[in-house]
Design an enzyme around this catalytic site. Structure first.
Site, mmCIF file in Angstrom:
data_model
loop_
_atom_site.group_PDB
_atom_site.id
_atom_site.type_symbol
_atom_site.label_atom_id
_atom_site.label_comp_id
_atom_site.label_asym_id
_atom_site.label_seq_id
_atom_site.Cartn_x
_atom_site.Cartn_y
_atom_site.Cartn_z
ATOM 1 N N GLN A 209 -15.454 41.729 -23.730
ATOM 2 C CA GLN A 209 -16.293 42.843 -24.171
ATOM 3 C C GLN A 209 -17.765 42.546 -23.915
ATOM 4 O OE1 GLN A 209 -15.015 45.725 -25.213
ATOM 5 N NE2 GLN A 209 -12.910 44.974 -25.289
ATOM 6 N N LYS A 232 -12.026 46.033 -17.851
ATOM 7 C CA LYS A 232 -12.929 46.558 -18.879
ATOM 8 C C LYS A 232 -14.343 46.760 -18.332
ATOM 9 C CE LYS A 232 -10.412 43.990 -22.462
ATOM 10 N NZ LYS A 232 -9.588 45.047 -23.036
#
Length: 412
Positions: A209, A232
């Site tokens: 993240q 991601k």
């Protein structure tokens, strides 16, 4: 910005227009994609780069002398250079290609695990993704390592005083997330590294993240290892990267055996290549690496602080729309957190909330978010999560709030 200079304006609509999938409808309504923490959508630049590779110059890398092999090898290694610049690594040789963040963590754990002795301690936090828990559990089961856990405070931040107390002469590894996938908490990773290095421990940072939202600088952080995944980061799945310092990578034994990772193979002995190729056995995910390189180059055109400010503004707008409702519980309120809104709704299961919101074209995640120890810490059996990305807009935030209110009315 920290130096007082103004933040560049970010044009979310222009960025959004580069994602073909965001023009589609779901259940007769415009798609509002708020599941980017699980997997982000792909811009045209990534799609085109991968198609060009397959249509125009695909071949295996490093082994051939013909034109296609040379062109593909150059594109593949240029992508490694892009990753190195993105992380501010010392050199491209500090970057190892992996299948994703999970394989990168497993690679490090397997290598360090060969020297783990019973009673050696590995510190993780309560907010870790399962990918940064289970590989260390394997060392607990197989090598007798002791897992120690950094507690999470009620606001979703790490208890740094407790962390300092956990460190000691038996600490071998500290493995923590840069940014929590469930809480959005951005951890003080440079301080975590400094304290761990004071007792001689290696530090792995899970940046799956953080690489997307926190603009990592591995030299400033000072970590031994930093991992992230492509899917991601607006890139393809099946590709990720491990950063390691030259010294840390050199100390790791090979993870897998096969072609590419060797210097010589004889009947009675084998010698291994130097990092990073020592850890890249077999044919790598070539097209995927090129796609990830394209994603990084695409993302690098934007001011990362402006993007983060935009994402946080969407989070704040959604929260403001829901201000005062007495049926909503938000999990994680740490200062400086990223734009991840994890929540529960009184009287309704998170899975049911997510299904009803999907009727309005709003995609959110529901479940344990691969963070079961953290869910237990907050007394949850399930929660829903809306994660905002650079392609989301204020209209998306409004659609989220409207759909959530309607879902609550459905179950009330």
């Amino acid at each position: 910005m920290a130096d007082g200079s103004p933040v560049t304006r970010f044009d979310a609509q222009a960025a959004r227009a580069q994602f073909p999938i965001l023009s589609r409808q779901v259940n007769g309504r415009p798609l509002v994609y708020l599941d980017s923490a699980a997997s982000a959508q792909k811009p045209r630049a990534v799609i085109d780069a991968m198609v060009r590779s397959m249509e125009g110059s695909y071949a295996n890398v490093h082994r051939g002398l013909h034109t296609l092999a040379n062109e593909t090898t150059e594109a593949f290694e240029n992508a490694r250079e892009s990753v190195a610049r993105f992380l501010n690594a010392e050199a491209a040789s500090n970057i190892v290609w992996t299948k994703g963040g999970t394989e990168a963590i497993n690679l490090v754990a397997a290598g360090i695990g060969q020297s783990i002795q019973p009673g050696d301690e590995i510190i993780v936090s309560e907010m870790e993704h399962h990918s940064n828990i289970v590989p260390w559990h394997l060392l607990r089961e197989r090598r007798g390592a002791v897992l120690k856990w950094i507690p999470v405070l009620d606001d979703g931040s790490l208890n740094m005083a407790a962390y300092a107390d956990l460190l000691g002469p038996r600490t071998r590894v500290v493995a923590v997330t840069h940014m929590s996938n469930m809480l959005g908490t951005v951890n003080p990773v440079a301080e975590i590294v400094r304290l761990a290095h004071d007792v001689g421990a290696r530090v792995l940072i899970d940046g799956c993240q953080g690489a997307v939202h926190a603009a990592p600088d591995v030299q400033a952080i000072g970590c031994d290892f930093y991992v992230f995944t492509g899917h991601k980061l607006y890139g393809p799945s099946g590709i990720g990267a491990l950063y390691g310092t030259a010294e840390a990578l050199e100390a790791l034994p090979p993870y897998q055996g096969g072609g590419e990772m060797i210097e010589t193979v004889e009947r009675d002995r084998v010698t291994y290549a130097k990092p990073p190729h020592r850890f890249e056995a077999g044919t790598p995910p070539i097209v995927e690496a090129i796609g990830l390189g394209a994603a990084i180059e695409w993302l690098s055109q934007f001011d990362r602080q402006a993007v983060a400010a935009h994402e946080r503004a969407l989070y704040d707008h959604a929260r403001a729309r829901l201000e005062g409702v007495n049926w909503l519980r938000v999990i994680g309120e740490a200062d400086g957190k990223g734009a991840i809104l994890t929540f529960t709704v009184d009287g309704a299961h998170a899975h049911d909330i997510a299904q009803v919101m999907d009727r309005y074209g709003v995609a959110v995640r529901a479940g344990l978010h691969c963070a079961e120890p953290l869910a237990r810490r907050f007394g949850l059996t399930s929660s829903a999560r809306a994660s905002f990305a650079l392609y989301n807009t204020l209209e998306d935030a409004d659609a989220f709030a409207d759909a959530l209110i309607k879902a609550r009315e459905f179950f009330a």
